[in-house]
Motif scaffolding. Structure first.
Motif, mmCIF file in Angstrom:
data_model
loop_
_atom_site.group_PDB
_atom_site.id
_atom_site.type_symbol
_atom_site.label_atom_id
_atom_site.label_comp_id
_atom_site.label_asym_id
_atom_site.label_seq_id
_atom_site.Cartn_x
_atom_site.Cartn_y
_atom_site.Cartn_z
ATOM 1 N N ALA A 19 76.782 1.863 -75.100
ATOM 2 C CA ALA A 19 76.543 2.300 -73.681
ATOM 3 C C ALA A 19 75.487 2.074 -73.137
ATOM 4 O O ALA A 19 75.358 1.840 -71.897
ATOM 5 C CB ALA A 19 76.787 3.885 -73.923
ATOM 6 N N LYS A 20 74.187 1.996 -74.173
ATOM 7 C CA LYS A 20 73.205 1.669 -73.414
ATOM 8 C C LYS A 20 73.025 0.149 -73.135
ATOM 9 O O LYS A 20 72.420 -0.253 -72.129
ATOM 10 C CB LYS A 20 71.842 2.117 -74.432
ATOM 11 C CG LYS A 20 71.644 3.454 -74.536
ATOM 12 C CD LYS A 20 70.727 3.597 -75.491
ATOM 13 C CE LYS A 20 70.726 3.373 -77.043
ATOM 14 N NZ LYS A 20 69.737 3.617 -77.862
ATOM 15 N N SER A 22 75.627 -1.735 -72.168
ATOM 16 C CA SER A 22 76.459 -1.915 -70.906
ATOM 17 C C SER A 22 75.730 -1.481 -69.806
ATOM 18 O O SER A 22 75.728 -2.140 -68.572
ATOM 19 C CB SER A 22 77.586 -1.049 -71.040
ATOM 20 O OG SER A 22 78.398 -1.507 -72.038
ATOM 21 N N ALA A 23 74.965 -0.410 -69.967
ATOM 22 C CA ALA A 23 73.960 0.317 -68.806
ATOM 23 C C ALA A 23 73.100 -0.925 -68.263
ATOM 24 O O ALA A 23 72.770 -1.015 -67.137
ATOM 25 C CB ALA A 23 73.596 1.629 -68.878
ATOM 26 N N ALA A 24 72.410 -1.441 -69.263
ATOM 27 C CA ALA A 24 71.290 -2.387 -69.065
ATOM 28 C C ALA A 24 71.997 -3.562 -68.423
ATOM 29 O O ALA A 24 71.467 -4.331 -67.565
ATOM 30 C CB ALA A 24 70.641 -2.755 -70.361
ATOM 31 N N ARG A 25 73.016 -4.100 -68.986
ATOM 32 C CA ARG A 25 73.882 -5.212 -68.087
ATOM 33 C C ARG A 25 74.190 -4.967 -66.700
ATOM 34 O O ARG A 25 74.209 -5.898 -65.974
ATOM 35 C CB ARG A 25 74.978 -5.572 -69.174
ATOM 36 C CG ARG A 25 74.610 -6.191 -70.480
ATOM 37 C CD ARG A 25 75.686 -6.917 -71.327
ATOM 38 N NE ARG A 25 76.131 -8.126 -70.566
ATOM 39 C CZ ARG A 25 77.592 -8.107 -70.151
ATOM 40 N NH1 ARG A 25 78.184 -6.831 -69.942
ATOM 41 N NH2 ARG A 25 77.825 -8.963 -69.475
ATOM 42 N N ARG A 26 74.616 -3.816 -66.580
ATOM 43 C CA ARG A 26 74.790 -3.440 -65.137
ATOM 44 C C ARG A 26 73.851 -3.458 -64.267
ATOM 45 O O ARG A 26 73.834 -3.893 -63.145
ATOM 46 C CB ARG A 26 75.600 -2.074 -65.125
ATOM 47 C CG ARG A 26 76.183 -1.637 -63.795
ATOM 48 C CD ARG A 26 77.324 -2.274 -63.483
ATOM 49 N NE ARG A 26 77.690 -1.979 -62.023
ATOM 50 C CZ ARG A 26 78.921 -1.079 -61.857
ATOM 51 N NH1 ARG A 26 79.288 -0.604 -62.982
ATOM 52 N NH2 ARG A 26 79.041 -0.677 -60.492
ATOM 53 N N SER A 27 72.433 -2.778 -64.830
ATOM 54 C CA SER A 27 71.563 -2.715 -64.005
ATOM 55 C C SER A 27 70.895 -4.070 -63.866
ATOM 56 O O SER A 27 70.550 -4.466 -62.400
ATOM 57 C CB SER A 27 70.333 -1.969 -64.770
ATOM 58 O OG SER A 27 70.580 -0.497 -64.924
ATOM 59 N N ASP A 30 72.928 -5.458 -61.007
ATOM 60 C CA ASP A 30 72.653 -5.059 -59.771
ATOM 61 C C ASP A 30 71.445 -5.735 -59.033
ATOM 62 O O ASP A 30 71.135 -5.925 -57.834
ATOM 63 C CB ASP A 30 72.480 -3.491 -59.872
ATOM 64 C CG ASP A 30 73.831 -2.590 -59.845
ATOM 65 O OD1 ASP A 30 74.955 -3.026 -59.964
ATOM 66 O OD2 ASP A 30 73.780 -1.650 -60.350
ATOM 67 N N TRP A 63 64.197 -0.118 -61.240
ATOM 68 C CA TRP A 63 65.344 -0.187 -62.042
ATOM 69 C C TRP A 63 65.236 0.219 -63.662
ATOM 70 O O TRP A 63 64.081 0.113 -63.956
ATOM 71 C CB TRP A 63 65.828 -1.741 -62.224
ATOM 72 C CG TRP A 63 65.909 -2.491 -60.700
ATOM 73 C CD1 TRP A 63 64.822 -3.059 -60.020
ATOM 74 C CD2 TRP A 63 67.124 -2.410 -60.076
ATOM 75 N NE1 TRP A 63 65.620 -3.512 -58.956
ATOM 76 C CE2 TRP A 63 66.799 -3.015 -58.629
ATOM 77 C CE3 TRP A 63 68.447 -1.880 -60.142
ATOM 78 C CZ2 TRP A 63 67.763 -3.043 -57.859
ATOM 79 C CZ3 TRP A 63 69.310 -2.014 -59.135
ATOM 80 C CH2 TRP A 63 69.096 -2.632 -57.925
ATOM 81 N N TYR A 104 77.882 -7.325 -63.853
ATOM 82 C CA TYR A 104 77.227 -7.597 -65.066
ATOM 83 C C TYR A 104 76.325 -8.713 -65.152
ATOM 84 O O TYR A 104 76.748 -9.936 -64.529
ATOM 85 C CB TYR A 104 78.103 -7.345 -66.373
ATOM 86 C CG TYR A 104 78.651 -6.006 -66.232
ATOM 87 C CD1 TYR A 104 78.067 -4.791 -66.824
ATOM 88 C CD2 TYR A 104 80.062 -5.761 -65.952
ATOM 89 C CE1 TYR A 104 78.746 -3.468 -67.109
ATOM 90 C CE2 TYR A 104 80.519 -4.585 -66.149
ATOM 91 C CZ TYR A 104 80.009 -3.560 -66.514
ATOM 92 O OH TYR A 104 80.743 -2.277 -66.767
ATOM 93 N N ARG A 129 62.739 5.712 -71.881
ATOM 94 C CA ARG A 129 63.980 5.328 -72.146
ATOM 95 C C ARG A 129 64.132 5.014 -73.613
ATOM 96 O O ARG A 129 63.438 4.066 -74.073
ATOM 97 C CB ARG A 129 64.496 4.337 -71.239
ATOM 98 C CG ARG A 129 64.470 4.695 -69.642
ATOM 99 C CD ARG A 129 65.143 3.820 -68.866
ATOM 100 N NE ARG A 129 64.069 2.747 -68.523
ATOM 101 C CZ ARG A 129 63.345 2.822 -67.407
ATOM 102 N NH1 ARG A 129 63.427 3.971 -66.443
ATOM 103 N NH2 ARG A 129 62.444 1.961 -67.105
#
Length: 437
Positions: A19-20, A22-27, A30, A63, A104, A129
């Protein structure tokens, strides 16, 4: 002497770390999309583009990423724009600036954000974080870990090592290397020759294209966001990742075999045809089939592998223009249009292996300051043929298993796993076809 190598590892993350990640790749996606929008906005209005320092100061702390990761992504964006600008200045008007929005994107962690804790690599996401903990294999390469790039189910670790300066060679002996499609590489020193087959790798690439086309045909009949489309997207990703791992392993083995030949024959410098010297303005004259064959093969990666593998033994890889090396007769110097795998000169009736002629002429060119002197070097009568790896077996098991080649060089530098993919089938024409669903 300093050497920088990128090692690829397949990783399996627990749900919390996934989950962490995926959130980093999503950020990161963005942030990249935001840079593309700003660049498009400024270009449309002919406004001056902000400098790299201005963008780093603007996006600092905006970010949920480490500050060095934000800077690394901005640096990569500017490096991409500089490459496109250089291509346009050299006449390539089709080169495009970054335009695609990314959902991503692979975040880049510099040395300040990396820390080893036992067998886990700790990727920092900034103060306050929780970091991402990635378990790596026990046998890690020695050296300084300067960068890590986190992808989808894999991590690219850049390691810098200090090597001892090699002893200067006692005698200079050169070799010529011709890189191609049917044969990944044909290397010769004028007396012996080695040909590494590329037919299997070409078959793998063709199988991937057929598999992706089959999936795309099914995907058109689905709705956006449906479960079936998601399953098809995962199948496409599995096919691409499997072929990527097999390709990387095959190119490593091919490079190892060429290095082993150089060591066995005493070659101290290797001349290779510079594929970048081809005239890009004449590429549209090639057939569609030829463009497809050349477009999917990764000559640059093979040259990169060869360069750092040869550097370990003090053998430089010198790139020279390969213009007319496959057409010039090494016996009389007459130019011939070659058809088939055998070179036949119409002037002197000389016949030899087609790619062997290219390797010998590249060597002849390198030894005589860019000039091919007829009658100086001829293609050896006996050519040793090797396959980089048995692809029929490689598709059924992990290509990370070490396999020894001539000269005692092991090709275990590539990583990966083939678990969770489908077994290839044999098509009616004998080529490998990947079964997607």
């Amino acid at each position: 002497m300093q050497e920088t190598t990128v090692f690829t590892y397949r990783v399996s993350l627990p749900p919390t770390e996934w989950a962490k990640a995926s959130a980093a790749r999503r950020s990161a996606g963005d942030l990249w999309t935001r840079l593309v929008k700003i660049h498009r906005f400024c270009r449309k209005r002919h406004w001056p583009w902000p400098t790299e320092a201005q963008l780093k100061a603007h996006f600092k702390g905006r970010w949920p990423l480490h500050s060095q990761t934000i800077q690394a992504l901005i640096e990569k964006f500017f490096a991409t724009m500089d490459g496109v600008r250089t291509k346009r200045q050299n006449g390539d008007k089709k080169a495009r600036y970054p335009w695609r929005f990314r959902r991503y994107f692979n975040p880049i962690f510099k040395r300040q954000a990396l820390k080893m804790q036992g067998s886990h690599l700790r990727l920092s996401l900034g103060r306050g974080r929780e970091p991402i903990r990635v378990r790596l294999p026990d046998a890690l390469p020695t050296g300084m870990r300067v960068q890590a790039e986190l992808g989808y189910g894999e991590i690219f670790l850049t390691v810098t090592r200090i090597l001892d300066d090699p002893q200067p060679p006692v005698s200079e002996k050169a070799g010529g290397l011709d890189i191609g499609v049917i044969h990944l590489g044909v290397v010769s020193d004028g007396q012996e020759a080695l040909a590494v087959s590329g037919r299997g790798l070409r078959s793998i690439k063709q199988g991937r294209a057929k598999g992706l086309a089959h999936l795309q045909k099914k995907r058109r009949r689905t709705q956006s966001g449906s479960r079936r489309r998601k399953r098809l997207n995962r199948a496409r990703h599995r096919i691409s990742q499997k072929v990527e791992r097999v390709t990387r392993n095959a190119l490593h083995h091919a490079a190892n075999q060429i290095v082993a030949f150089c060591l066995a024959t005493g070659i101290t410098m290797l001349y290779a045809g510079d594929l970048g010297t081809l005239n890009h303005q004449k590429r549209h004259r090639r057939s569609r089939r030829t463009n497809q064959e050349i477009g999917v093969l990764e000559f640059g990666r093979l040259e990169q592998y060869l360069e750092y593998k040869l550097r370990r033994y003090g053998i430089p890889l010198i790139k020279i223009s390969e213009a007319y090396t496959s057409q010039t007769c090494p016996h009389c110097g007459h130019l011939n249009k070659v058809a088939g795998r055998t070179y036949h000169c119409r002037a002197c009736d000389y016949q030899a292996h087609r790619d062997g002629v290219g390797a010998v002429n590249i060597l002849n060119k390198g030894m005589h300051q860019g000039e091919i002197r007829p009658g100086t070097l001829l293609v050896p009568e006996r050519i040793t043929y090797r396959r980089p790896v048995p692809f029929k077996r490689a598709l059924r098991r992990s290509p990370a298993e070490p396999r020894h080649v001539a000269g005692g060089i092991s090709g275990s530098e590539s990583g990966g796993s083939l678990r969770g993919v489908h077994t290839p089938r044999r098509s009616h024409n004998g080529s490998l076809r990947i079964s997607a669903l």
